[in-house]
Design an enzyme around this catalytic site. Structure first.
Site, PDB file in Angstrom:
ATOM      1  N   HIS A  17      -5.589   4.112 -13.350  1.00  0.00           N
ATOM      2  CA  HIS A  17      -5.660   2.647 -13.281  1.00  0.00           C
ATOM      3  C   HIS A  17      -5.476   2.036 -14.679  1.00  0.00           C
ATOM      4  O   HIS A  17      -4.743   1.061 -14.847  1.00  0.00           O
ATOM      5  CB  HIS A  17      -7.039   2.193 -12.771  1.00  0.00           C
ATOM      6  N   LYS A  41     -12.700   1.863   3.056  1.00  0.00           N
ATOM      7  CA  LYS A  41     -13.297   2.878   2.180  1.00  0.00           C
ATOM      8  C   LYS A  41     -14.756   2.536   1.901  1.00  0.00           C
ATOM      9  O   LYS A  41     -15.092   1.371   1.699  1.00  0.00           O
ATOM     10  CB  LYS A  41     -12.557   2.933   0.834  1.00  0.00           C
ATOM     11  N   ARG A  90       1.954   6.565  -6.606  1.00  0.00           N
ATOM     12  CA  ARG A  90       1.800   7.956  -7.037  1.00  0.00           C
ATOM     13  C   ARG A  90       2.712   8.885  -6.263  1.00  0.00           C
ATOM     14  O   ARG A  90       3.130   9.916  -6.763  1.00  0.00           O
ATOM     15  CB  ARG A  90       0.343   8.404  -6.849  1.00  0.00           C
ATOM     16  N   SER A 128      -9.370   7.777  -6.941  1.00  0.00           N
ATOM     17  CA  SER A 128     -10.816   7.550  -6.979  1.00  0.00           C
ATOM     18  C   SER A 128     -11.503   8.435  -5.945  1.00  0.00           C
ATOM     19  O   SER A 128     -12.566   9.004  -6.204  1.00  0.00           O
ATOM     20  CB  SER A 128     -11.134   6.082  -6.704  1.00  0.00           C
TER      21      SER A 128
HETATM   22  P1  ADP Z   1      -7.015   0.252  -3.072  1.00  0.00           P
HETATM   23  O1  ADP Z   1      -8.239   0.677  -2.311  1.00  0.00           O
HETATM   24  O2  ADP Z   1      -6.710  -1.198  -3.008  1.00  0.00           O
HETATM   25  O3  ADP Z   1      -5.806   1.116  -2.851  1.00  0.00           O
HETATM   26  P2  ADP Z   1      -7.438   1.636  -5.557  1.00  0.00           P
HETATM   27  O4  ADP Z   1      -8.496   1.324  -6.569  1.00  0.00           O
HETATM   28  O5  ADP Z   1      -7.513   2.951  -4.868  1.00  0.00           O
HETATM   29  O6  ADP Z   1      -7.482   0.412  -4.577  1.00  0.00           O
HETATM   30  O7  ADP Z   1      -6.003   1.517  -6.221  1.00  0.00           O
HETATM   31  C1  ADP Z   1      -5.567   0.305  -6.775  1.00  0.00           C
HETATM   32  C2  ADP Z   1      -4.108   0.447  -7.153  1.00  0.00           C
HETATM   33  O8  ADP Z   1      -4.000   1.384  -8.212  1.00  0.00           O
HETATM   34  C3  ADP Z   1      -3.190   0.950  -6.045  1.00  0.00           C
HETATM   35  O9  ADP Z   1      -1.951   0.294  -6.140  1.00  0.00           O
HETATM   36  C4  ADP Z   1      -3.034   2.407  -6.346  1.00  0.00           C
HETATM   37  O10 ADP Z   1      -1.795   2.912  -5.855  1.00  0.00           O
HETATM   38  C5  ADP Z   1      -3.048   2.366  -7.872  1.00  0.00           C
HETATM   39  N1  ADP Z   1      -3.471   3.638  -8.427  1.00  0.00           N
HETATM   40  C6  ADP Z   1      -4.532   4.379  -8.063  1.00  0.00           C
HETATM   41  N2  ADP Z   1      -4.621   5.499  -8.795  1.00  0.00           N
HETATM   42  C7  ADP Z   1      -3.561   5.476  -9.634  1.00  0.00           C
HETATM   43  C8  ADP Z   1      -3.068   6.385 -10.634  1.00  0.00           C
HETATM   44  N3  ADP Z   1      -3.656   7.537 -10.872  1.00  0.00           N
HETATM   45  N4  ADP Z   1      -1.957   6.025 -11.320  1.00  0.00           N
HETATM   46  C9  ADP Z   1      -1.332   4.856 -11.041  1.00  0.00           C
HETATM   47  N5  ADP Z   1      -1.738   3.978 -10.104  1.00  0.00           N
HETATM   48  C10 ADP Z   1      -2.832   4.276  -9.414  1.00  0.00           C
END
Ligand code: ADP
Length: 160
Positions: A17, A41, A90, A128
């Site tokens: 992130h 989630k 990803r 996450s």
């Molecule tokens: P959500 O539950 O809305 O998907 P996340 O916190 O899981 O929220 O992810 C937020 C955004 O960050 C999403 O667009 C996800 O694809 C992106 N993301 C999550 N992990 C990574 C990573 N390791 N590298 C790049 N982008 C990521």
């Protein structure tokens, strides 16, 4: 001036992130990280805990702010005159998912464009949810999340 929003659950913030936040902050005049609650989630950290983790890591990025947003992302974006929605990709599963959301958001508000940034190769496998599983079993998270997040995860999840 282009205002972009990076919405997500950030439960918790990962280095993947953070990499996206830094890259998007260079592309747009202002970037607002919008911490929401993914309806499908289960959360480990409260919204304010998640905001605190992010705030601690963006001190060196003056055009980035963070806030909690639990409503419709496009409505929030309209209220702050943001026109770009940033998400990360990803893998092809992310792509399928983001394509659906982007299409829906486009239908709800045609003035908003979704910009997807490819995850950095070294963070392509970082999610996450996977981190939470590793933390439960005491795995080493130092390369994957900021130190404060690793400590928070250990305290919250590690099994006795
Ligand atoms: P959500 O539950 O809305 O998907 P996340 O916190 O899981 O929220 O992810 C937020 C955004 O960050 C999403 O667009 C996800 O694809 C992106 N993301 C999550 N992990 C990574 C990573 N390791 N590298 C790049 N982008 C990521």
């Amino acid at each position: 001036m282009t205002i972009a929003v990076f919405p997500g659950s950030f439960d918790p913030l990962t280095n993947g992130h953070l990499d996206l936040i830094a890259r998007a902050s260079r592309m747009f005049d202002q970037l607002v990280v919008a911490v929401g609650q993914n309806t499908s989630k289960r959360g480990v950290f409260t919204a304010s805990e998640r905001v605190a983790f992010i705030e601690a890591e963006i001190k060196n990025l003056p055009n980035v702010t963070v806030q909690v947003e639990t409503g419709l992302t496009v409505a929030f974006m309209k209220s702050i005159h943001a026109t770009v929605l940033v998400r990360g990709l990803r893998n092809s599963t992310d792509f399928e998912f983001e394509q659906g959301i982007a299409g829906m958001n486009r239908t709800l508000d045609a003035h908003i464009d979704t910009v997807c940034l490819m995850a950095a190769p070294k963070y392509q496998f970082v999610s996450s949810s996977l981190l939470k599983e590793v933390a439960q079993f005491g795995g080493d998270l130092t390369q994957l999340v900021p130190p404060a997040v690793a400590k928070g995860l250990r305290e919250r999840l590690e099994r006795e």
